[in-house]
Design an enzyme around this catalytic site. Structure first.
Site, mmCIF file in Angstrom:
data_model
loop_
_atom_site.group_PDB
_atom_site.id
_atom_site.type_symbol
_atom_site.label_atom_id
_atom_site.label_comp_id
_atom_site.label_asym_id
_atom_site.label_seq_id
_atom_site.Cartn_x
_atom_site.Cartn_y
_atom_site.Cartn_z
ATOM 1 N N ILE A 43 -45.848 -19.985 12.980
ATOM 2 C CA ILE A 43 -45.577 -18.942 13.972
ATOM 3 C C ILE A 43 -45.098 -17.705 13.209
ATOM 4 C CG2 ILE A 43 -44.237 -18.308 16.025
ATOM 5 C CD1 ILE A 43 -45.971 -20.756 16.561
ATOM 6 N N GLU A 55 -45.126 -26.973 8.849
ATOM 7 C CA GLU A 55 -44.461 -28.252 8.564
ATOM 8 C C GLU A 55 -42.974 -28.188 8.880
ATOM 9 O OE1 GLU A 55 -46.135 -26.187 6.628
ATOM 10 O OE2 GLU A 55 -45.982 -26.742 4.522
ATOM 11 N N CYS A 88 -45.516 -24.932 0.909
ATOM 12 C CA CYS A 88 -44.851 -23.874 0.144
ATOM 13 C C CYS A 88 -43.503 -24.374 -0.388
ATOM 14 C CB CYS A 88 -44.664 -22.629 1.009
ATOM 15 S SG CYS A 88 -43.265 -22.726 2.140
ATOM 16 N N CYS A 91 -40.739 -25.072 2.207
ATOM 17 C CA CYS A 91 -40.950 -26.325 2.941
ATOM 18 C C CYS A 91 -40.643 -27.536 2.071
ATOM 19 C CB CYS A 91 -42.376 -26.385 3.473
ATOM 20 S SG CYS A 91 -42.644 -25.217 4.829
HETATM 21 N N1 THU Z 1 -47.783 -21.457 5.740
HETATM 22 C C1 THU Z 1 -47.464 -22.648 6.338
HETATM 23 O O1 THU Z 1 -47.422 -22.746 7.567
HETATM 24 N N2 THU Z 1 -47.185 -23.707 5.531
HETATM 25 C C2 THU Z 1 -47.217 -23.660 4.167
HETATM 26 O O2 THU Z 1 -46.737 -24.565 3.501
HETATM 27 C C3 THU Z 1 -47.856 -22.509 3.513
HETATM 28 C C4 THU Z 1 -47.821 -21.257 4.306
HETATM 29 C C5 THU Z 1 -48.053 -20.295 6.603
HETATM 30 C C6 THU Z 1 -47.005 -19.226 6.518
HETATM 31 C C7 THU Z 1 -47.784 -17.999 6.954
HETATM 32 O O3 THU Z 1 -47.769 -17.942 8.375
HETATM 33 C C8 THU Z 1 -49.200 -18.302 6.500
HETATM 34 O O4 THU Z 1 -49.261 -19.691 6.236
HETATM 35 C C9 THU Z 1 -49.623 -17.537 5.261
HETATM 36 O O5 THU Z 1 -48.730 -17.708 4.228
#
Ligand code: THU
Length: 133
Positions: A43, A55, A88, A91
């Site tokens: 989001i 996540e 990332c 996370c």
């Molecule tokens: N994003 C995630 O939802 N999870 C991750 O582990 C990597 C990145 C999202 C964050 C942002 O909304 C988009 O991916 C681009 O970075």
């Protein structure tokens, strides 16, 4: 529940992502020992640092329902990436505290190119509650 079904639920959740800035929807699905599933999607916000990953949304949803680390079997992360979608760093930090070290992290993409790793293997030398003592 088998992991392929969990992956499909994460793909469905990905469709609920709110990503007007990155146009990069991510889905997640967390499985508990009693076969409950908590899904998440990323989001975003015009104030970019406030964007929340898929996540973490799934993990926080599960905690808000009373789930704790010993109840959690696995978490899926899925996106339209060439390789299995990797969580990332932020996370990974959250996983290292809110999931057990041997919990499965199922990284995948829309073609089901999947790699399963353990929480302990994706953030060596994590900062933890031990460091606060
Ligand atoms: N994003 C995630 O939802 N999870 C991750 O582990 C990597 C990145 C999202 C964050 C942002 O909304 C988009 O991916 C681009 O970075």
């Amino acid at each position: 529940m088998d992991y392929q079904k969990l992956i499909e639920l994460a793909k469905d959740a990905r469709k609920l992502a709110y990503t007007p800035y990155s146009h990069f929807p991510v889905g997640a699905a967390l499985l508990t020992k009693d076969d409950k599933v908590y899904v998440g999607a990323n989001i975003e916000n015009a104030s970019y640092p406030l964007c929340m990953c898929a996540e973490r949304n799934a993990i926080y949803r599960s905690y808000l329902d009373g789930v704790r680390k010993d109840d959690i079997v696995a978490i899926v992360i899925v996106a339209d990436t060439p390789n299995p979608c990797s969580p990332c760093g932020a996370c990974r930090q959250v996983m290292s505290e809110l999931l057990n070290k041997d919990t499965d992290v199922i990284m995948t993409n829309l073609n089901d190119n999947t790699q399963i790793v353990k929480v302990k293997d994706i953030l060596p030398f994590a900062f933890s509650e031990e460091d606060l003592k």
